[in-house]
Each structure stands twice: as structure tokens, then as C-alpha cells.
Design a protein around this motif. Structure first.
Motif, PDB file in Angstrom:
ATOM      1  N   PRO A  28     -28.605  19.862  -6.738  1.00  0.00           N
ATOM      2  CA  PRO A  28     -28.409  18.701  -5.845  1.00  0.00           C
ATOM      3  C   PRO A  28     -27.838  17.519  -6.624  1.00  0.00           C
ATOM      4  CG  PRO A  28     -30.600  19.657  -5.548  1.00  0.00           C
ATOM      5  CD  PRO A  28     -30.000  20.332  -6.732  1.00  0.00           C
ATOM      6  N   ILE A  39     -32.675  14.914  -0.473  1.00  0.00           N
ATOM      7  CA  ILE A  39     -31.606  15.807  -0.011  1.00  0.00           C
ATOM      8  C   ILE A  39     -31.538  15.758   1.513  1.00  0.00           C
ATOM      9  CG2 ILE A  39     -30.808  18.205   0.043  1.00  0.00           C
ATOM     10  CD1 ILE A  39     -32.475  18.569  -2.586  1.00  0.00           C
ATOM     11  N   THR A  40     -30.363  15.379   2.029  1.00  0.00           N
ATOM     12  CA  THR A  40     -30.141  15.373   3.482  1.00  0.00           C
ATOM     13  C   THR A  40     -28.873  16.185   3.731  1.00  0.00           C
ATOM     14  OG1 THR A  40     -28.658  13.469   3.422  1.00  0.00           O
ATOM     15  CG2 THR A  40     -31.015  13.002   3.616  1.00  0.00           C
ATOM     16  N   LYS A  41     -28.501  16.342   5.005  1.00  0.00           N
ATOM     17  CA  LYS A  41     -27.278  17.129   5.258  1.00  0.00           C
ATOM     18  C   LYS A  41     -26.036  16.397   4.744  1.00  0.00           C
ATOM     19  CE  LYS A  41     -26.072  15.932   9.915  1.00  0.00           C
ATOM     20  NZ  LYS A  41     -26.233  15.564  11.100  1.00  0.00           N
ATOM     21  N   GLU A  42     -26.146  15.062   4.566  1.00  0.00           N
ATOM     22  CA  GLU A  42     -25.014  14.312   3.989  1.00  0.00           C
ATOM     23  C   GLU A  42     -24.931  14.489   2.479  1.00  0.00           C
ATOM     24  OE1 GLU A  42     -26.548  12.631   6.730  1.00  0.00           O
ATOM     25  OE2 GLU A  42     -24.722  13.262   7.782  1.00  0.00           O
ATOM     26  N   THR A  43     -26.091  14.628   1.828  1.00  0.00           N
ATOM     27  CA  THR A  43     -26.094  14.663   0.358  1.00  0.00           C
ATOM     28  C   THR A  43     -26.253  16.078  -0.199  1.00  0.00           C
ATOM     29  OG1 THR A  43     -28.496  14.335   0.274  1.00  0.00           O
ATOM     30  CG2 THR A  43     -27.120  12.359   0.206  1.00  0.00           C
ATOM     31  N   LEU A  44     -26.450  17.058   0.669  1.00  0.00           N
ATOM     32  CA  LEU A  44     -26.628  18.437   0.196  1.00  0.00           C
ATOM     33  C   LEU A  44     -25.405  18.887  -0.599  1.00  0.00           C
ATOM     34  CD1 LEU A  44     -28.318  21.111   0.408  1.00  0.00           C
ATOM     35  CD2 LEU A  44     -26.921  21.683   2.383  1.00  0.00           C
ATOM     36  N   ASN A  45     -25.654  19.550  -1.714  1.00  0.00           N
ATOM     37  CA  ASN A  45     -24.554  20.135  -2.494  1.00  0.00           C
ATOM     38  C   ASN A  45     -24.212  21.488  -1.866  1.00  0.00           C
ATOM     39  OD1 ASN A  45     -22.835  21.260  -4.343  1.00  0.00           O
ATOM     40  ND2 ASN A  45     -24.078  20.820  -6.126  1.00  0.00           N
ATOM     41  N   TYR A  46     -23.027  21.560  -1.282  1.00  0.00           N
ATOM     42  CA  TYR A  46     -22.644  22.774  -0.557  1.00  0.00           C
ATOM     43  C   TYR A  46     -22.089  23.875  -1.464  1.00  0.00           C
ATOM     44  CZ  TYR A  46     -23.445  20.834   4.073  1.00  0.00           C
ATOM     45  OH  TYR A  46     -24.047  20.339   5.210  1.00  0.00           O
ATOM     46  N   SER A  60     -24.470  23.793  -9.029  1.00  0.00           N
ATOM     47  CA  SER A  60     -25.070  24.076  -7.720  1.00  0.00           C
ATOM     48  C   SER A  60     -26.292  23.199  -7.481  1.00  0.00           C
ATOM     49  CB  SER A  60     -25.484  25.551  -7.645  1.00  0.00           C
ATOM     50  OG  SER A  60     -24.348  26.379  -7.760  1.00  0.00           O
ATOM     51  N   TYR A 104     -30.746  12.535  -4.310  1.00  0.00           N
ATOM     52  CA  TYR A 104     -32.067  12.707  -3.706  1.00  0.00           C
ATOM     53  C   TYR A 104     -32.370  11.472  -2.862  1.00  0.00           C
ATOM     54  CZ  TYR A 104     -32.822  16.570  -6.948  1.00  0.00           C
ATOM     55  OH  TYR A 104     -32.712  17.756  -7.624  1.00  0.00           O
TER      56      TYR A 104
END
Length: 519
Positions: free
Chosen positions: A472, A477-484, A470, A475
């Protein structure tokens, strides 16, 4: 550990799995036709080292490279075996298609049984659907890469499939899987055995062929000691990078609960179900390691393999295969054929995934836990839970639709497939070592006095990977790189608990016996 011998179809003693199912209060509705080999074959072809390693090799290369794969594979493998041994012990005592959620109900005690089985069951079935989604979607992606390379590659004007074309491939593959799974279990068992053999032979062929053909080989020092920190994701900590690289190994080593879901169709399931779980993990660990090392000897330029500008469009293993043959023979056709071997293994993996999904949906709806339950636990004349088969295919198609909106959202499906499924694996083990520590009655296969220790190691490992995966992955962290992952798994948890609080607790009582003459 006492193992029973199979009795075949000859009249004589009642099948031990059948007798145990009867004791647990269930009618024999599915055809008990699978041998221990067939039971193993389903789990082994779902674990499918060719599928997991090939499709997530990019992740392993990015985070740590060969070191995180070669050593991470063993770390994940050893702890996975602890989880498998604990599950095998519980499976021996409760050999039913429901598997994990039934075990949770039995082990959590009367007060907690309904909630425990509700939580475990939903994590199990959604995790399984996510596995099917990610497996068949990754096959659709691999087919698009094979087409790209066959038409000249990215740098030679090859055909690049759009996300809509890939989605159509995914739907077509699922359709084929649903049709095959509508056949009688005896036919499916035959396919399952071919799948297991294909996976074994495919791994052996590729782990020898690829490094033999490759002109430029990596040194043993590179394969066993090179740590790739150049991931371009803004992460410098070696420990952090290594942990992220573990995802490839742990994602691959999932799906062996299929042996438990197939127990109502397996002869002497109280011994052969556990055998299927343990042997599928052990053989996968050995062959997977061989495949990883073989492929890694053909890896020389990691940044190039991961670059979207290479012929395979950044699909690392496809580029390794293609380059090995192109450099040696002036043509990459041999590499494309090798990718075909992998594609067939992934096809079998998805086929067996649907088999396992449908048995879980059949059992869960038999106990009234799913909307329109009466529909999903219908069995046809061939004793196949046909509606559950098609439900599973449709669910896997719908989950992949997220890829059209955002590939990052689709990545969350892969994480549900790993973490969601492992949470479902850990819940009954947790109840076994806590609430049922004194009351658990083991079956023919048991771990004796080590059962509780092995169980705690398994539970702690699942808790650890749930946190690690869970974290990240890039770095800043953006909405493209966020771990969902925490969003997806947390969302599933909130949904499952809220439906329990507002609705299911009033009517769901846990597994329901369906034997008229049961006590």
C-alpha cells in the motif's frame, strides 16, 4: 568474451547473427540493417532517463525526497545491471525477435517449454504495451502542463486540459508513432540514433542549465542527506518510505529488452544484441544520476512543488523549471522550452517502444500464440511487420482508456509496465539457473562461471521488487488509495494461466521453426 567485428554488406563470411538464426530454425524475413549503435539507440531511448525521471519525479519527492532518488537510483541501477547481464548472456545464445519467451522455451526443457514460453510471452507483450501506454500518456499530460504554463499557469487563468482532451493528445501521439513505425527500418534506425543523441544531450543540457539558472539553490547537505517523511500519506517508517521511492528509479530502468527484440534486424546480433542491452543500462545509470542531482539542486520547497495549487498544477519538475527561469528573468518561458526538450525525448521514447512492441508481437504471432496470428506476423514490401505496429498502437490507446474511469486504475498500468515486464525478464533467467543450469550452451558473450550467481541475484531482485511495489502507498487504505498493482499483475497472471489450462495447452507448442529445410 569474444566480440566479432561487423562485416558490413561486402560479400564474405555470413553474418554471425544470421547464421545463428538459421541454426535456431528461422528464416531471415526482417531486413538485417542495424549496427550495434542503432541497436543500443533503441534500448537507450526506451529507457530514456528524461522520460522516467521527469514523469515519476513526484513519486520520488513524495516518498523520501532527494535521498530516496539519489541513493535509490544506484541501488536500482546495480540490481538492474545484474538482470541485464543475465539477459545479455541468454540473448547471445538465442538472438531472435521473440526474445524472452523464446529463451524461456529453450531453457525450460521439452516438457515445460510450451507453458514457459506462453507465460513469458504474454507478460512480456502486455508489459510492453503498458510501457507504451504510460510513456505516451505521460507525454499527453506533459503537453497539457506546457499549455497550462504557456497560457498563464494555474494561478494566472491558464488553460487546464480535461481528461478527455489529454486522452485525445494520447491518441494523436500514438497515431504519429504508428505512422513513423510504418517506415522502413533504415529510416527508423536514423530516427533511433537521433533519439539516443537527443536523450544524451538533453540530460547534459538540463542537468547543468537548471541548477545554474535557479536563484534559490538547495545545499549539498539537503540534496545528499534530506529525507522527506512529510508525504501526507500516513506512512512514518523511513525504510517503507525509501522502498516506495525506489519505484521512480526502477520504472525508468526498463525497456532494454528492445535490444533483444531487434536482433533479427541487427548485424552480428549474437554479440551486438548483448552489447546493446548492457551499454544502454550502464549509460542510462550514469546520465540519469547526473540529471537527478542537477534537478535536485534546484529543489528547495518540496511541499510547494507537490501542491496542486502551484502554477504547474502539482507537476513537480515542470514547476522547478518554470520557477528557476521566472525568479531569475521574470518570465518562465525558458522553463517551458526546457520542458519541450523533455517532451521530445518522451516522444522518441514512445516511438521506440512501439518499434519494440511490434517486433515482439510479430515474433509471438509467428509462433501462433496470439489471436489472429496470421494477421500480425505479416511483413510488407519494406520488410516491416506493419500490422503488428498498428496493433501495438491500438492496444496502448485502449489501455489508457482506464484513466477516464479512474486515475488509480491507470496507475496500475504503470505498475504492469514495471513489474509485468520484470517478471518476463526474470522467467528465462530463472529457467537458465535451474532447469538449464547444466545444459545451457553460451554464445560469444557469456559470464563464464559467474553466470549462475548473477542469474540468481537477478531473479531474487525481481521477486523483491514485485513484493515491494505491491505494498500500500497510503494509509488508511480506501478504494482511492488502494495500490492496484497486485490486482493488475495478479489479474494478468490468472488470465494467462487460465487461458493456458482451458485452451492453449491443447494447441500451443512453443516457438515454431519456419525453415523448410530445418532438421
Amino acid at each position: 568474451m569474444g566480440w566479432d567485428h561487423e562485416n558490413g554488406h561486402a560479400p564474405g563470411p555470413v553474418d554471425s547473427g544470421h547464421a545463428r538464426l538459421h541454426e535456431l530454425g528461422y528464416k531471415q524475413e526482417l531486413k538485417r540493417d542495424l549496427s550495434v549503435i542503432s541497436n543500443f539507440a533503441f534500448s537507450f531511448s526506451i529507457i530514456s532517463v528524461l522520460t522516467g525521471i521527469t514523469t515519476l519525479y513526484n513519486t520520488g519527492l513524495t516518498y523520501g525526497g532527494t535521498i530516496s532518488m539519489v541513493y535509490g537510483w544506484f541501488i536500482a541501477g546495480v540490481f538492474t545491471m545484474f538482470v541485464g547481464l543475465s539477459m545479455a548472456e541468454i540473448c547471445s545464445s538465442y538472438p531472435t525477435s521473440g526474445g524472452l519467451y523464446y529463451w524461456s522455451a529453450k531453457l525450460a526443457g521439452n516438457n515445460w517449454a510450451p507453458f514457459a514460453s506462453w507465460l513469458t510471452g504474454w507478460f512480456n507483450i502486455v508489459g510492453q504495451w503498458a510501457v507504451t501506454t504510460s510513456v505516451d500518456f505521460s507525454l499527453a499530460q506533459l503537453i497539457s502542463v506546457i499549455i497550462l504554463l504557456s497560457t498563464g499557469g494555474k494561478n494566472g487563468g491558464g488553460y487546464e486540459a480535461s481528461k478527455y482532451v489529454i486522452m485525445c493528445f494520447h491518441g494523436g501521439i500514438l497515431l504519429l508513432h504508428a505512422i513513423i513505425n510504418s517506415l522502413p527500418i533504415s529510416v527508423l534506425s536514423f530516427f533511433g540514433q537521433i533519439a539516443a543523441a537527443w536523450n544524451l544531450l538533453g540530460v547534459v543540457v538540463l542537468m547543468i542549465l537548471i541548477p545554474s539558472v535557479a536563484k534559490q539553490k538547495a545545499s549539498a547537505e539537503f540534496v545528499f542527506t534530506h529525507f522527506n517523511t512529510d508525504n501526507g500519506e500516513g506512512i512514518d517508517s523511513k525504510a517503507y518510505i525509501f522502498v516506495l521511492g525506489l519505484l521512480m528509479s526502477q520504472y525508468t530502468l526498463t525497456g532494454y529488452d528492445a535490444s533483444a527484440h531487434m536482433t533479427e534486424e541487427t548485424k552480428n546480433a549474437d554479440t551486438n544484441g548483448p552489447r546493446g542491452i548492457i551499454s544502454s543500462i550502464a549509460i542510462s545509470i550514469i546520465f540519469g544520476w547526473g540529471y537527478l542531482i542537477g534537478i535536485s539542486f534546484a529543489v528547495t520547497n518540496i511541499p510547494y512543488l507537490l501542491s496542486t495549487d502551484n502554477d504547474a498544477g502539482g507537476y513537480a519538475i515542470a514547476e522547478v523549471f518554470y520557477l528557476a527561469f521566472k525568479d531569475r528573468y521574470g518570465s518562465g518561458v525558458g522553463g517551458i522550452v526546457c520542458l519541450g526538450i523533455v517532451a521530445i525525448a518522451i516522444f522518441f521514447c514512445g516511438m521506440s517502444s512501439i518499434t519494440s512492441n511490434s517486433r515482439m508481437a510479430y515474433a509471438f504471432s509467428r509462433d501462433g500464440a496470439m489471436p489472429f496470428s496470421s494477421l500480425w506476423h505479416k511483413v510488407n514490401k519494406q520488410e516491416v511487420p506493419i500490422n503488428a505496429v498498428w496493433l501495438s498502437a491500438v492496444a496502448a490507446f485502449c489501455m489508457a482508456l482506464t484513466s477516464l474511469g479512474s486515475y488509480v486504475a491507470f496507475e496500475a498500468m504503470v505498475s504492469i509496465a514495471t513489474i509485468g515486464l520484470y517478471i518476463a525478464y526474470a522467467l528465462p533467467i530463472f529457467f537458465r539457473v535451474t532447469l538449464a543450469r547444466k545444459s545451457f550452451v553460451p554464445g560469444p558473450f557469456n559470464l563464464g562461471r559467474f553466470g549462475v550467481l548473477v542469474g540468481w541475484v537477478a531473479v531474487l531482485w525481481v521477486a523483491t521488487i514485485s513484493i515491494l511495489f505491491s505494498l500500500p502507498v497510503a494509509y488508511p487504505i480506501t478504494k482511492e488509495t488502494l495500490n492496484y498493482t497486485p490486482v493488475a499483475v495478479g489479474g494478468l497472471l490468472i488470465l494467462t494461466i487460465s487461458t493456458w489450462i482451458f485452451s492453449a495447452r491443447h494447441w500451443f507448442t512453443g516457438p515454431i521453426k519456419n525453415l523448410d529445410d530445418s532438421n
